[in-house]
Design an enzyme around this catalytic site. Structure first.
Site, PDB file in Angstrom:
ATOM      1  N   TYR A  99      29.478  56.464  12.248  1.00 46.67           N
ATOM      2  CA  TYR A  99      28.601  55.398  13.236  1.00 46.67           C
ATOM      3  C   TYR A  99      27.555  54.450  12.299  1.00 46.67           C
ATOM      4  CZ  TYR A  99      23.479  55.316  15.475  1.00 46.67           C
ATOM      5  OH  TYR A  99      22.873  55.160  16.380  1.00 46.67           O
ATOM      6  N   LYS A 129      31.077  55.264  16.203  1.00 40.27           N
ATOM      7  CA  LYS A 129      30.557  54.712  16.902  1.00 40.27           C
ATOM      8  C   LYS A 129      29.393  53.415  16.650  1.00 40.27           C
ATOM      9  CE  LYS A 129      25.857  54.319  19.037  1.00 40.27           C
ATOM     10  NZ  LYS A 129      24.766  55.032  18.682  1.00 40.27           N
ATOM     11  N   GLU A 158      21.931  46.829  26.264  1.00 37.02           N
ATOM     12  CA  GLU A 158      22.826  46.272  27.253  1.00 37.02           C
ATOM     13  C   GLU A 158      23.774  44.683  27.041  1.00 37.02           C
ATOM     14  OE1 GLU A 158      21.092  46.908  24.672  1.00 37.02           O
ATOM     15  OE2 GLU A 158      19.979  45.615  23.215  1.00 37.02           O
TER      16      GLU A 158
HETATM   17  C1  LIG Z   1      19.375  50.007  17.204  1.00 34.78           C
HETATM   18  C2  LIG Z   1      19.129  50.868  18.204  1.00 34.78           C
HETATM   19  O1  LIG Z   1      18.541  52.122  18.147  1.00 34.78           O
HETATM   20  N1  LIG Z   1      20.744  51.253  18.726  1.00 34.78           N
HETATM   21  C3  LIG Z   1      20.258  52.132  19.798  1.00 34.78           C
HETATM   22  C4  LIG Z   1      20.314  51.601  21.633  1.00 34.78           C
HETATM   23  O2  LIG Z   1      20.783  52.533  22.451  1.00 34.78           O
HETATM   24  C5  LIG Z   1      19.323  50.612  21.593  1.00 34.78           C
HETATM   25  O3  LIG Z   1      17.877  51.750  21.632  1.00 34.78           O
HETATM   26  C6  LIG Z   1      19.431  50.147  23.474  1.00 34.78           C
HETATM   27  O4  LIG Z   1      21.101  49.399  23.180  1.00 34.78           O
HETATM   28  C7  LIG Z   1      18.291  49.431  23.480  1.00 34.78           C
HETATM   29  O5  LIG Z   1      18.177  48.144  22.651  1.00 34.78           O
HETATM   30  C8  LIG Z   1      21.352  53.370  19.658  1.00 34.78           C
HETATM   31  O6  LIG Z   1      22.326  52.651  19.575  1.00 34.78           O
HETATM   32  C9  LIG Z   1      21.543  53.874  18.300  1.00 34.78           C
HETATM   33  C10 LIG Z   1      20.617  55.306  19.094  1.00 34.78           C
HETATM   34  O7  LIG Z   1      19.887  55.621  20.320  1.00 34.78           O
HETATM   35  C11 LIG Z   1      19.875  56.598  18.298  1.00 34.78           C
HETATM   36  O8  LIG Z   1      21.531  56.398  17.173  1.00 34.78           O
HETATM   37  O9  LIG Z   1      19.554  57.341  18.309  1.00 34.78           O
END
Ligand SMILES: CC(=O)N[C@@H]([C@@H](O)[C@H](O)[C@H](O)CO)[C@@H](O)CC(=O)C(=O)O
Length: 276
Positions: A99, A129, A158
């Site tokens: 990850y 990931k 996004e």
């Molecule tokens: C840095 C971060 O939190 N990235 C999120 C994204 O889902 C992110 O919230 C989304 O792209 C909005 O920027 C996920 O890749 C990681 C995540 O949700 C998790 O591991 O729980």
């Protein structure tokens, strides 16, 4: 232009654990075994991760995903690989995923470098990931591993459409907890090669994420939006995170409505699916 030949594996909503006000997990079904609890003294981070890997195997998990240690950071690829190898070896029958989330771990070793020859070190390696905006790194992970059947799961919601073009085989992200329907429509349009429709969906999703990012967006805000959309109280985030403000939730709600992401009649009817 080459598009992924494999069928997309679809979306996974990132785990945001519902908590009660006093910090208990709502959905914890069994106590954490003594040997897996954070222990005093000098047990290393790696010891704990190995214990968790064994536990995952014992309870029948389908795989394990491991982030780079962020307290004492590995400073070269080989050091990181040695760490991951130990954890993977503790669950030798489980598919292993790395990850990559440098914004949170601070470990900026390129994923492309890490994947080079990884099966020699970690035979159970199954996929990546990738939660970073560096699409050169992501593209090269795919390009240099075309002979393998690795899963390439993208984690910047996004930018998912761009990653699909690069060969992402699936996605894991926080916004799929409430924007899953719109994102699935984008995936469908992409599979049908209707790229202009897929782009419209991605732009629409971006409008929402761009809006909340400017207000300050993270796990707390994700929980607040999940509560709003599903009607299921997600509780406060764990410290040191602070609960999202009322102003944030009101603004997010207004934005979701203006983008037609929320159908409150559906919610009243007990249908928890968001979007239209
Ligand atoms: C840095 C971060 O939190 N990235 C999120 C994204 O889902 C992110 O919230 C989304 O792209 C909005 O920027 C996920 O890749 C990681 C995540 O949700 C998790 O591991 O729980």
């Amino acid at each position: 232009m080459a598009f992924p030949k494999k069928k997309l594996q679809g979306l996974v909503a990132a785990t945001i654990t519902p908590m009660t006000e006093n910090g208990e997990w709502h959905n914890r079904r069994r106590p954490v075994p003594e040997r897996l609890r954070a222990s005093p003294g000098c047990r290393g981070v790696g010891d704990k991760r190995e214990g968790q890997a064994q536990h995952a195997a014992e309870i029948g998990a389908d795989g394990i995903a491991v982030i780079a240690p962020f307290f004492l950071k590995p400073w070269t690829k080989d050091i990181l690989i040695n760490f991951l190898k130990e954890v993977a070896a503790a669950a030798p029958a489980l598919p292993f995923y790395y990850y990559h989330i440098p914004a949170l771990t601070g470990v900026k070793i390129r994923a492309e470098e890490l994947l080079d020859g990884i099966l020699d070190k970690i035979p159970t390696f199954q996929g990546l990931k990738f939660s970073d905006t560096d699409l050169l790194d992501f593209g090269q992970c795919v390009d240099q591993n075309r002979q393998q059947q690795f899963a390439f799961l993208f984690g910047v919601d996004e930018q998912l459409l761009s990653a699909l073009v690069m060969g992402a085989t699936g996605a894991v992200g926080s916004t799929y907890n409430y924007l899953g329907k719109k994102t699935n429509q984008m995936l469908e349009a992409f599979e049908q090669k209707d790229f202009s429709l897929a782009l419209n969906y991605q732009f629409c999703i971006q409008r929402f994420i761009n809006f909340v990012v400017k207000l300050g967006f993270g796990v707390s805000q994700t929980k607040a939006i999940m509560t709003l959309v599903s009607g299921i109280p997600m509780g406060p985030p764990r410290l040191p995170l602070q609960k999202a403000s009322r102003e944030f939730t009101d603004s997010a709600e207004a934005k979701l409505k203006s983008l037609d992401f929320l159908s409150f009649t559906d919610l009243k009817d007990g249908n928890l699916e968001a979007g239209s």
